[in-house]
Motif scaffolding. Sequence first.
Motif, PDB file in Angstrom:
ATOM      1  N   ARG A 221       0.982  -1.404   0.351  1.00  0.00           N
ATOM      2  CA  ARG A 221      -0.014   0.202   0.353  1.00  0.00           C
ATOM      3  C   ARG A 221       0.640   1.416   0.382  1.00  0.00           C
ATOM      4  O   ARG A 221       0.079   2.290  -1.014  1.00  0.00           O
ATOM      5  CB  ARG A 221      -0.774  -0.577   1.221  1.00  0.00           C
ATOM      6  N   THR A 222       2.359   1.359   0.560  1.00  0.00           N
ATOM      7  CA  THR A 222       2.936   2.402   0.827  1.00  0.00           C
ATOM      8  C   THR A 222       3.024   2.980  -0.627  1.00  0.00           C
ATOM      9  O   THR A 222       2.959   4.190  -0.656  1.00  0.00           O
ATOM     10  CB  THR A 222       4.124   2.224   1.452  1.00  0.00           C
ATOM     11  N   PRO A 223       3.408   2.198  -1.352  1.00  0.00           N
ATOM     12  CA  PRO A 223       4.467   2.250  -3.227  1.00  0.00           C
ATOM     13  C   PRO A 223       2.885   3.029  -3.463  1.00  0.00           C
ATOM     14  O   PRO A 223       3.024   4.054  -4.619  1.00  0.00           O
ATOM     15  CB  PRO A 223       4.552   1.524  -4.093  1.00  0.00           C
ATOM     16  N   ILE A 224       1.555   2.722  -3.438  1.00  0.00           N
ATOM     17  CA  ILE A 224       0.052   2.853  -4.284  1.00  0.00           C
ATOM     18  C   ILE A 224       0.600   4.188  -3.811  1.00  0.00           C
ATOM     19  O   ILE A 224      -0.049   5.259  -4.255  1.00  0.00           O
ATOM     20  CB  ILE A 224      -0.868   1.919  -3.715  1.00  0.00           C
ATOM     21  N   THR A 225       0.014   4.443  -2.343  1.00  0.00           N
ATOM     22  CA  THR A 225      -0.159   5.680  -1.451  1.00  0.00           C
ATOM     23  C   THR A 225       0.978   6.862  -2.445  1.00  0.00           C
ATOM     24  O   THR A 225       0.743   8.348  -2.103  1.00  0.00           O
ATOM     25  CB  THR A 225       0.073   5.657   0.025  1.00  0.00           C
ATOM     26  N   VAL A 226       2.182   6.528  -2.379  1.00  0.00           N
ATOM     27  CA  VAL A 226       3.073   7.688  -2.633  1.00  0.00           C
ATOM     28  C   VAL A 226       3.416   7.279  -4.592  1.00  0.00           C
ATOM     29  O   VAL A 226       2.790   9.158  -4.714  1.00  0.00           O
ATOM     30  CB  VAL A 226       4.579   6.714  -2.791  1.00  0.00           C
ATOM     31  N   ILE A 227       2.762   6.476  -4.746  1.00  0.00           N
ATOM     32  CA  ILE A 227       1.925   7.036  -6.699  1.00  0.00           C
ATOM     33  C   ILE A 227       0.772   8.334  -6.664  1.00  0.00           C
ATOM     34  O   ILE A 227       0.838   8.826  -7.613  1.00  0.00           O
ATOM     35  CB  ILE A 227       1.587   5.239  -7.259  1.00  0.00           C
ATOM     36  N   MET A 228      -0.137   7.258  -6.023  1.00  0.00           N
ATOM     37  CA  MET A 228      -2.018   8.903  -6.181  1.00  0.00           C
ATOM     38  C   MET A 228      -0.932   9.715  -5.778  1.00  0.00           C
ATOM     39  O   MET A 228      -1.742  10.856  -6.241  1.00  0.00           O
ATOM     40  CB  MET A 228      -2.277   7.828  -5.058  1.00  0.00           C
ATOM     41  N   ARG A 249      -5.097   8.507 -17.470  1.00  0.00           N
ATOM     42  CA  ARG A 249      -4.721   6.268 -17.100  1.00  0.00           C
ATOM     43  C   ARG A 249      -4.356   5.748 -15.704  1.00  0.00           C
ATOM     44  O   ARG A 249      -4.423   5.102 -15.710  1.00  0.00           O
ATOM     45  CB  ARG A 249      -3.931   6.250 -18.711  1.00  0.00           C
ATOM     46  N   VAL A 250      -2.861   6.504 -15.971  1.00  0.00           N
ATOM     47  CA  VAL A 250      -2.169   5.881 -14.440  1.00  0.00           C
ATOM     48  C   VAL A 250      -3.082   5.974 -13.625  1.00  0.00           C
ATOM     49  O   VAL A 250      -2.625   4.837 -12.537  1.00  0.00           O
ATOM     50  CB  VAL A 250      -1.084   7.191 -14.946  1.00  0.00           C
ATOM     51  N   ARG A 251      -3.296   6.942 -13.604  1.00  0.00           N
ATOM     52  CA  ARG A 251      -4.738   6.967 -11.714  1.00  0.00           C
ATOM     53  C   ARG A 251      -5.646   5.965 -11.893  1.00  0.00           C
ATOM     54  O   ARG A 251      -5.198   4.637 -10.773  1.00  0.00           O
ATOM     55  CB  ARG A 251      -5.409   9.070 -11.702  1.00  0.00           C
ATOM     56  N   ARG A 252      -6.153   6.066 -13.080  1.00  0.00           N
ATOM     57  CA  ARG A 252      -7.198   4.545 -12.925  1.00  0.00           C
ATOM     58  C   ARG A 252      -6.257   3.516 -13.362  1.00  0.00           C
ATOM     59  O   ARG A 252      -7.050   2.772 -12.099  1.00  0.00           O
ATOM     60  CB  ARG A 252      -7.690   4.905 -14.271  1.00  0.00           C
ATOM     61  N   MET A 257      -5.301  -0.996  -9.475  1.00  0.00           N
ATOM     62  CA  MET A 257      -4.109  -2.047  -8.622  1.00  0.00           C
ATOM     63  C   MET A 257      -4.553  -2.028  -6.723  1.00  0.00           C
ATOM     64  O   MET A 257      -3.967  -3.128  -6.709  1.00  0.00           O
ATOM     65  CB  MET A 257      -2.991  -1.169  -8.903  1.00  0.00           C
ATOM     66  N   LYS A 258      -4.951  -0.766  -6.429  1.00  0.00           N
ATOM     67  CA  LYS A 258      -5.545  -0.992  -4.946  1.00  0.00           C
ATOM     68  C   LYS A 258      -5.988  -1.223  -4.624  1.00  0.00           C
ATOM     69  O   LYS A 258      -6.827  -2.310  -3.510  1.00  0.00           O
ATOM     70  CB  LYS A 258      -5.011   0.795  -5.422  1.00  0.00           C
ATOM     71  N   ALA A 259      -7.186  -1.237  -5.254  1.00  0.00           N
ATOM     72  CA  ALA A 259      -8.423  -2.339  -5.012  1.00  0.00           C
ATOM     73  C   ALA A 259      -8.002  -3.864  -5.357  1.00  0.00           C
ATOM     74  O   ALA A 259      -8.982  -4.673  -4.623  1.00  0.00           O
ATOM     75  CB  ALA A 259      -9.702  -2.092  -6.093  1.00  0.00           C
ATOM     76  N   THR A 260      -7.331  -4.294  -6.476  1.00  0.00           N
ATOM     77  CA  THR A 260      -6.952  -5.275  -6.289  1.00  0.00           C
ATOM     78  C   THR A 260      -6.489  -5.653  -5.748  1.00  0.00           C
ATOM     79  O   THR A 260      -6.429  -7.365  -4.763  1.00  0.00           O
ATOM     80  CB  THR A 260      -6.087  -5.726  -7.791  1.00  0.00           C
ATOM     81  N   ILE A 261      -5.161  -4.943  -4.823  1.00  0.00           N
ATOM     82  CA  ILE A 261      -4.051  -5.550  -3.049  1.00  0.00           C
ATOM     83  C   ILE A 261      -5.092  -5.753  -2.570  1.00  0.00           C
ATOM     84  O   ILE A 261      -5.745  -7.016  -1.433  1.00  0.00           O
ATOM     85  CB  ILE A 261      -3.706  -4.640  -3.054  1.00  0.00           C
TER      86      ILE A 261
END
Length: 409
Positions: A221-228, A249-252, A257-261
Motif C-alpha cells: 500500500r505504501t508505494p500505491i499511496t506515494v504514486i497516488m 490512465r495512470v491514475r485509473r 491496482m489498489k483495489a486488487t491489492i
Amino acid sequence: MYRYSLRKRVAIAFAMCVAVLSVVWGFAFFSAIRLSEDRVLAQQLQRAAESYPSLTMNLRGYDEVGSLPESLREWAQTNPAEGLYEFHTEELHVAVIPTNNEQRNAFVVFDVAGIEAASSEDWWLLLVITGVVGALGALGFGLGVLVMRRAVAPVAQLAKVVADIDPEKLSTEDHKRIESSRFGDDEVGVLARTIEKTLERISAFVERERYFTGSASHELRTPITVIMGALELLEQSDLSESDAKVVDRVRRATFEMKATIEMFLCLARETDDGLYGEQFLVMPLVSQAIDQQRHLLNGKCVDVEIDDLSKPIACGHSQAFSIAVNNLVRNAFEHTLEGQGTITIHIKEHELFVTNKVSSEANEGHTPTEASSHGYGLGLGIVQRLCERNRWSFSLHADEARVAARLSW
C-alpha cells in the motif's frame, strides 16, 4: 505404555472375554448337574426315611409280563422293543432288556413317585435357570463392554483430544495434548504423529499467512499511496491535453491496482474476523462503485439506471462488499458495447441485481449458463469467495439476451 498393537489388544480382549464367559458357563452347568444329582438322592433318602423300618424298593426287575404292575401289563403284551420308556401318569420309568429267551423280554421298573419334582417346582426351577442365564448374559455384555473399552481407550482419548482442538485457534496447549509420545508406538501412535505433523504444518502456514498479510498490507500500500500522491500533484500542474490523458490512465490503473491489492488481502486475512459482523448501508457503496468504474463507459452510448426501492442494510465485511460490487459493476461496464441497451442496477432489501443487455451478434453461438464466470473476468471467482466468507449468496445467469449478476445477503 501399551506393549501390543491395537489389533492385538482387541484380539486379546475378545479372547479373554470368551474365555471368562466359557469358564463361568461351565461352572454354571456343572453346578446345575451336581444340584440335580443331590436333589434326586435327597428325595430317595427322604422317601426311604418316611417308610422306615420297612424300606421301599424303587428299582425292581420283572421276568414275566404277568408280574408287572397292572398299569403296565397291557403295554408289555405289545412286545415293546428294547429301550427306555417313561409313563408320566403312573410316574414310572421302564427299561426293556432282551433275555436268552427270544420269546420274551425282561423289564426293569423305576418308581419315581415322590422323587421327581412337582410341576410347580419345575416352573420355579425354570424361572431360576432363566434368571441365572439372564444374569450371565448381562455379566458377559458388561464384561465385553469393559474389556473392549479398555482395549480402544487410546483411540477414544485421541478422538477427544482432536475434537477439543480448534484448527483456527491453535495454541501451545493444543500441541501438548496431541503430543504423539503419549500414545505409544502402535496404530494410534502413528495416527497421533500424523495429526501432530499436520497441526504443525497448519500452524506454520497460519504464521506465514499472518506475516505475509501484515507485511504486504504495508509494503504494497505504501508505494500505491506515494504514486497516488504524485498523481495529485501532477494533476494540479499545467499539463497538455495528451499529458492529462496519460496521467488519468495512470491514475485509473493505480486505483485498480489498489483495489486488487485490497481484494486479495481481504481474502487472505484471518485476523479481522470481528469485521465480518458489522452492519453497513448498501446504497453508498453501490454509488461509489459506479463513480469509480464510470470511466469504462467513455466513448459508449450506454445509460445506467439505478432502481433503489429501499435503503437496505447488509451484515458482513463492508470492504469485502465494496470489492464484490466493484467487480460486478466493472464487468457490466466492460462487457457492454455501444448500442446494447441500458445497464440496470436493482437494489432490494436483501438483494442486488446488476443486469446488462447483450446483442445477439456478439453472443452468437453462446450457450446459456447459470452461475458461470467464464468470459466475465477472474473477478467473479473472487466475488464468489468473498460471498462464501461473509455467508452471502452470489449467482450469475447469462443467456442470448442479457447477463444478470445477483448478490444477496
